[in-house]
Design a protein around this motif. Structure first.
Motif, mmCIF file in Angstrom:
data_model
loop_
_atom_site.group_PDB
_atom_site.id
_atom_site.type_symbol
_atom_site.label_atom_id
_atom_site.label_comp_id
_atom_site.label_asym_id
_atom_site.label_seq_id
_atom_site.Cartn_x
_atom_site.Cartn_y
_atom_site.Cartn_z
ATOM 1 N N UNK A 1 7.704 -59.020 13.326
ATOM 2 C CA UNK A 1 8.943 -59.364 12.655
ATOM 3 C C UNK A 1 8.646 -60.369 11.539
ATOM 4 N N UNK A 2 9.270 -60.140 10.396
ATOM 5 C CA UNK A 2 9.189 -61.060 9.276
ATOM 6 C C UNK A 2 10.619 -61.387 8.875
ATOM 7 N N UNK A 3 11.014 -62.633 9.085
ATOM 8 C CA UNK A 3 12.374 -63.083 8.790
ATOM 9 C C UNK A 3 13.421 -62.147 9.383
ATOM 10 N N UNK A 4 13.222 -61.739 10.621
ATOM 11 C CA UNK A 4 14.180 -60.900 11.331
ATOM 12 C C UNK A 4 14.076 -59.417 11.025
ATOM 13 N N UNK A 5 13.114 -59.028 10.172
ATOM 14 C CA UNK A 5 12.935 -57.630 9.821
ATOM 15 C C UNK A 5 11.701 -57.104 10.547
ATOM 16 N N UNK A 6 11.853 -55.995 11.265
ATOM 17 C CA UNK A 6 10.738 -55.413 11.993
ATOM 18 C C UNK A 6 9.827 -54.657 11.035
ATOM 19 N N UNK A 7 8.531 -54.957 11.097
ATOM 20 C CA UNK A 7 7.515 -54.297 10.286
ATOM 21 C C UNK A 7 6.609 -53.524 11.239
ATOM 22 N N UNK A 8 6.368 -52.257 10.921
ATOM 23 C CA UNK A 8 5.543 -51.408 11.777
ATOM 24 C C UNK A 8 4.595 -50.589 10.906
ATOM 25 N N UNK A 9 3.299 -50.766 11.115
ATOM 26 C CA UNK A 9 2.282 -50.032 10.354
ATOM 27 C C UNK A 9 2.467 -50.169 8.846
ATOM 28 N N UNK A 10 2.866 -51.364 8.388
ATOM 29 C CA UNK A 10 3.009 -51.612 6.968
ATOM 30 C C UNK A 10 4.312 -51.117 6.368
ATOM 31 N N UNK A 11 5.270 -50.718 7.203
ATOM 32 C CA UNK A 11 6.561 -50.221 6.716
ATOM 33 C C UNK A 11 7.694 -50.979 7.385
ATOM 34 N N UNK A 12 8.785 -51.169 6.643
ATOM 35 C CA UNK A 12 9.984 -51.792 7.196
ATOM 36 C C UNK A 12 10.664 -50.776 8.108
ATOM 37 N N UNK A 13 11.007 -51.205 9.305
ATOM 38 C CA UNK A 13 11.744 -50.353 10.232
ATOM 39 C C UNK A 13 13.225 -50.674 10.008
ATOM 40 N N UNK A 14 13.909 -49.765 9.329
ATOM 41 C CA UNK A 14 15.296 -49.963 8.948
ATOM 42 C C UNK A 14 16.174 -49.129 9.884
ATOM 43 N N UNK A 15 17.122 -49.794 10.531
ATOM 44 C CA UNK A 15 17.995 -49.078 11.464
ATOM 45 C C UNK A 15 19.460 -49.286 11.099
ATOM 46 N N UNK A 16 20.257 -48.298 11.444
ATOM 47 C CA UNK A 16 21.699 -48.395 11.284
ATOM 48 C C UNK A 16 22.187 -49.358 12.364
ATOM 49 N N UNK A 17 22.755 -50.501 11.983
ATOM 50 C CA UNK A 17 23.164 -51.475 12.993
ATOM 51 C C UNK A 17 24.287 -50.987 13.905
#
Length: 87
Positions: A1-17
Motif C-alpha cells: 500500500x502507498x498512501x492507502x492505494x494498493x500496488x500489485x506487481x507495479x500496477x495500481x489495484x483500482x476497485x469500485x468502492x
C-alpha cells in the motif's frame, strides 16, 4: 500500500468502492526514473509552448478538450465506476 492505494506487481489495484469489483485496465506505477524523464520532457516542451502565441495555445487547448469529449460515455463510465456511483 502507498498512501492507502494498493500496488500489485507495479500496477495500481483500482476497485469500485461500491461493489469491490476490480476496475480494468490497471494503471502502471511510474518509477522515479520515469517521473524524472517526464518532468525533464515537460520542461523542454514548455519552452516551445511559451514561444507560441496566445491564439495558438488557445486553439490547441480547445482541440484537446474537443478530442477528450469524443468518448464522453466511456470517460463518464470510468469516472463513475471509480467513485462507486451509478450513471
Amino acid at each position: 500500500m502507498v498512501q492507502g492505494v494498493k500496488i500489485e506487481n507495479g500496477y495500481i489495484v483500482n476497485v469500485n468502492p461500491a461493489t469491490g469489483a476490480l476496475i480494468e485496465p490497471r494503471v502502471k506505477v511510474s518509477t522515479h526514473a520515469e517521473v524524472d524523464a517526464a518532468v525533464a520532457a515537460a520542461q523542454k516542451a514548455q519552452v516551445a509552448w511559451a514561444a507560441r502565441s496566445l491564439a495558438e495555445r488557445t486553439a490547441l487547448v480547445k482541440m484537446a478538450v474537443k478530442n477528450i469529449g469524443k468518448d464522453k460515455a466511456s470517460l463518464a463510465r470510468m469516472i463513475t465506476t471509480e467513485m462507486g456511483k451509478t450513471i
